[in-house]
Scaffold this motif. Structure first.
Motif, PDB file in Angstrom:
ATOM      1  N   VAL A   1     -20.375 -67.038   9.359  1.00 38.66           N
ATOM      2  CA  VAL A   1     -20.970 -65.960  10.150  1.00 38.66           C
ATOM      3  C   VAL A   1     -19.958 -64.821  10.143  1.00 38.66           C
ATOM      4  O   VAL A   1     -18.796 -65.011  10.489  1.00 38.66           O
ATOM      5  CB  VAL A   1     -21.281 -66.399  11.591  1.00 38.66           C
ATOM      6  CG1 VAL A   1     -21.821 -65.226  12.401  1.00 38.66           C
ATOM      7  CG2 VAL A   1     -22.276 -67.551  11.598  1.00 38.66           C
ATOM      8  N   MET A   2     -20.430 -63.628   9.728  1.00 36.76           N
ATOM      9  CA  MET A   2     -19.526 -62.491   9.564  1.00 36.76           C
ATOM     10  C   MET A   2     -20.055 -61.262  10.284  1.00 36.76           C
ATOM     11  O   MET A   2     -21.229 -61.194  10.637  1.00 36.76           O
ATOM     12  CB  MET A   2     -19.344 -62.204   8.081  1.00 36.76           C
ATOM     13  CG  MET A   2     -18.725 -63.371   7.342  1.00 36.76           C
ATOM     14  SD  MET A   2     -18.629 -63.139   5.582  1.00 36.76           S
ATOM     15  CE  MET A   2     -20.343 -63.185   5.143  1.00 36.76           C
ATOM     16  N   ASN A   3     -19.161 -60.298  10.463  1.00 36.85           N
ATOM     17  CA  ASN A   3     -19.494 -59.051  11.130  1.00 36.85           C
ATOM     18  C   ASN A   3     -18.870 -57.897  10.376  1.00 36.85           C
ATOM     19  O   ASN A   3     -17.712 -57.961   9.963  1.00 36.85           O
ATOM     20  CB  ASN A   3     -18.975 -59.093  12.577  1.00 36.85           C
ATOM     21  CG  ASN A   3     -19.023 -57.744  13.251  1.00 36.85           C
ATOM     22  OD1 ASN A   3     -17.981 -57.184  13.526  1.00 36.85           O
ATOM     23  ND2 ASN A   3     -20.201 -57.246  13.521  1.00 36.85           N
ATOM     24  N   TYR A   4     -19.656 -56.841  10.199  1.00 37.96           N
ATOM     25  CA  TYR A   4     -19.172 -55.595   9.606  1.00 37.96           C
ATOM     26  C   TYR A   4     -19.830 -54.460  10.377  1.00 37.96           C
ATOM     27  O   TYR A   4     -21.043 -54.256  10.272  1.00 37.96           O
ATOM     28  CB  TYR A   4     -19.524 -55.512   8.123  1.00 37.96           C
ATOM     29  CG  TYR A   4     -19.098 -54.220   7.484  1.00 37.96           C
ATOM     30  CD1 TYR A   4     -17.777 -54.023   7.091  1.00 37.96           C
ATOM     31  CD2 TYR A   4     -20.007 -53.186   7.279  1.00 37.96           C
ATOM     32  CE1 TYR A   4     -17.374 -52.837   6.515  1.00 37.96           C
ATOM     33  CE2 TYR A   4     -19.606 -51.994   6.698  1.00 37.96           C
ATOM     34  CZ  TYR A   4     -18.296 -51.820   6.315  1.00 37.96           C
ATOM     35  OH  TYR A   4     -17.889 -50.648   5.759  1.00 37.96           O
ATOM     36  N   GLY A   5     -19.057 -53.780  11.206  1.00 43.30           N
ATOM     37  CA  GLY A   5     -19.633 -52.721  12.032  1.00 43.30           C
ATOM     38  C   GLY A   5     -20.669 -53.305  12.977  1.00 43.30           C
ATOM     39  O   GLY A   5     -20.376 -54.205  13.749  1.00 43.30           O
TER      40      GLY A   5
ATOM     41  N   PHE B   1     -24.384 -58.127  11.524  1.00 39.44           N
ATOM     42  CA  PHE B   1     -23.954 -59.527  11.575  1.00 39.44           C
ATOM     43  C   PHE B   1     -24.680 -60.260  10.461  1.00 39.44           C
ATOM     44  O   PHE B   1     -25.868 -60.008  10.214  1.00 39.44           O
ATOM     45  CB  PHE B   1     -24.285 -60.138  12.943  1.00 39.44           C
ATOM     46  CG  PHE B   1     -23.462 -59.556  14.042  1.00 39.44           C
ATOM     47  CD1 PHE B   1     -22.299 -60.185  14.458  1.00 39.44           C
ATOM     48  CD2 PHE B   1     -23.830 -58.370  14.649  1.00 39.44           C
ATOM     49  CE1 PHE B   1     -21.523 -59.639  15.463  1.00 39.44           C
ATOM     50  CE2 PHE B   1     -23.067 -57.817  15.661  1.00 39.44           C
ATOM     51  CZ  PHE B   1     -21.908 -58.450  16.069  1.00 39.44           C
ATOM     52  N   GLN B   2     -23.994 -61.149   9.780  1.00 40.58           N
ATOM     53  CA  GLN B   2     -24.550 -61.806   8.605  1.00 40.58           C
ATOM     54  C   GLN B   2     -24.138 -63.265   8.570  1.00 40.58           C
ATOM     55  O   GLN B   2     -23.045 -63.616   9.002  1.00 40.58           O
ATOM     56  CB  GLN B   2     -24.027 -61.105   7.349  1.00 40.58           C
ATOM     57  CG  GLN B   2     -24.441 -61.737   6.048  1.00 40.58           C
ATOM     58  CD  GLN B   2     -23.810 -61.045   4.859  1.00 40.58           C
ATOM     59  OE1 GLN B   2     -22.682 -60.597   4.922  1.00 40.58           O
ATOM     60  NE2 GLN B   2     -24.547 -60.956   3.778  1.00 40.58           N
ATOM     61  N   TYR B   3     -25.048 -64.105   8.061  1.00 39.07           N
ATOM     62  CA  TYR B   3     -24.653 -65.468   7.727  1.00 39.07           C
ATOM     63  C   TYR B   3     -24.830 -65.648   6.244  1.00 39.07           C
ATOM     64  O   TYR B   3     -25.647 -64.985   5.609  1.00 39.07           O
ATOM     65  CB  TYR B   3     -25.447 -66.527   8.509  1.00 39.07           C
ATOM     66  CG  TYR B   3     -26.888 -66.735   8.093  1.00 39.07           C
ATOM     67  CD1 TYR B   3     -27.230 -67.399   6.919  1.00 39.07           C
ATOM     68  CD2 TYR B   3     -27.923 -66.289   8.905  1.00 39.07           C
ATOM     69  CE1 TYR B   3     -28.545 -67.602   6.551  1.00 39.07           C
ATOM     70  CE2 TYR B   3     -29.244 -66.489   8.550  1.00 39.07           C
ATOM     71  CZ  TYR B   3     -29.549 -67.144   7.369  1.00 39.07           C
ATOM     72  OH  TYR B   3     -30.858 -67.343   7.005  1.00 39.07           O
ATOM     73  N   LEU B   4     -24.030 -66.525   5.689  1.00 36.04           N
ATOM     74  CA  LEU B   4     -24.235 -66.932   4.301  1.00 36.04           C
ATOM     75  C   LEU B   4     -23.743 -68.347   4.130  1.00 36.04           C
ATOM     76  O   LEU B   4     -22.891 -68.825   4.871  1.00 36.04           O
ATOM     77  CB  LEU B   4     -23.591 -65.972   3.306  1.00 36.04           C
ATOM     78  CG  LEU B   4     -22.095 -65.747   3.267  1.00 36.04           C
ATOM     79  CD1 LEU B   4     -21.396 -66.843   2.491  1.00 36.04           C
ATOM     80  CD2 LEU B   4     -21.814 -64.419   2.622  1.00 36.04           C
ATOM     81  N   PHE B   5     -24.367 -69.014   3.153  1.00 36.39           N
ATOM     82  CA  PHE B   5     -23.937 -70.363   2.819  1.00 36.39           C
ATOM     83  C   PHE B   5     -24.314 -70.654   1.372  1.00 36.39           C
ATOM     84  O   PHE B   5     -25.298 -70.135   0.864  1.00 36.39           O
ATOM     85  CB  PHE B   5     -24.550 -71.414   3.762  1.00 36.39           C
ATOM     86  CG  PHE B   5     -26.055 -71.436   3.813  1.00 36.39           C
ATOM     87  CD1 PHE B   5     -26.788 -72.185   2.910  1.00 36.39           C
ATOM     88  CD2 PHE B   5     -26.735 -70.720   4.779  1.00 36.39           C
ATOM     89  CE1 PHE B   5     -28.174 -72.220   2.961  1.00 36.39           C
ATOM     90  CE2 PHE B   5     -28.119 -70.743   4.845  1.00 36.39           C
ATOM     91  CZ  PHE B   5     -28.842 -71.497   3.929  1.00 36.39           C
ATOM     92  N   PRO B   6     -23.481 -71.450   0.688  1.00 35.09           N
ATOM     93  CA  PRO B   6     -23.809 -71.846  -0.678  1.00 35.09           C
ATOM     94  C   PRO B   6     -24.771 -73.031  -0.656  1.00 35.09           C
ATOM     95  O   PRO B   6     -24.641 -73.936   0.180  1.00 35.09           O
ATOM     96  CB  PRO B   6     -22.453 -72.251  -1.260  1.00 35.09           C
ATOM     97  CG  PRO B   6     -21.663 -72.710  -0.075  1.00 35.09           C
ATOM     98  CD  PRO B   6     -22.158 -71.909   1.096  1.00 35.09           C
TER      99      PRO B   6
END
Length: 100
Positions: free
Chosen positions: A20-24, A27-32
């Motif tokens: 789970v990430m944040n940029y400004g 908010f985003q999630y990613l997974f392989p």
């Protein structure tokens, strides 16, 4: 002031690592999963007018409650996506004729 992507949480669910990430204000999630990167995102503005104003010149300022909310929403979405993918893959296997 530069904006940077921050990893807010890294956790494992059902054998899959979720980020789970944040940029400004994004908010985003990613997974392989099976050689692909699955991701989704949402935009969240701070409730505070001051947090929004500061966000115009740099990274928005979120309360701890707002950050926890965003993280939980992203984790929930990622977990649901993983469950859906796993369910779809199991249904595909049921459709394969016996002996193949």
């Amino acid at each position: 002031m530069t904006k940077e992507m921050k990893v807010l949480k890294r956790t494992e669910y059902s054998g899959v690592m979720i980020y789970v990430m944040n940029y400004g204000n994004m908010f985003q999630y990613l997974f392989p999963y099976d050689g692909e990167i699955i991701q989704d995102h949402m935009f969240l503005k701070p409730k505070s007018i001051w947090g929004r104003i500061i966000g115009l010149f740099g990274s928005p300022v979120y309360t701890e409650e707002e950050m926890d909310f965003a993280i939980e929403v992203m984790l929930s979405g990622a977990m649901r996506s993983i469950e859906t993918i796993q369910w779809m893959r199991s249904e595909e296997l049921k459709d394969v004729p016996a002996g193949r």
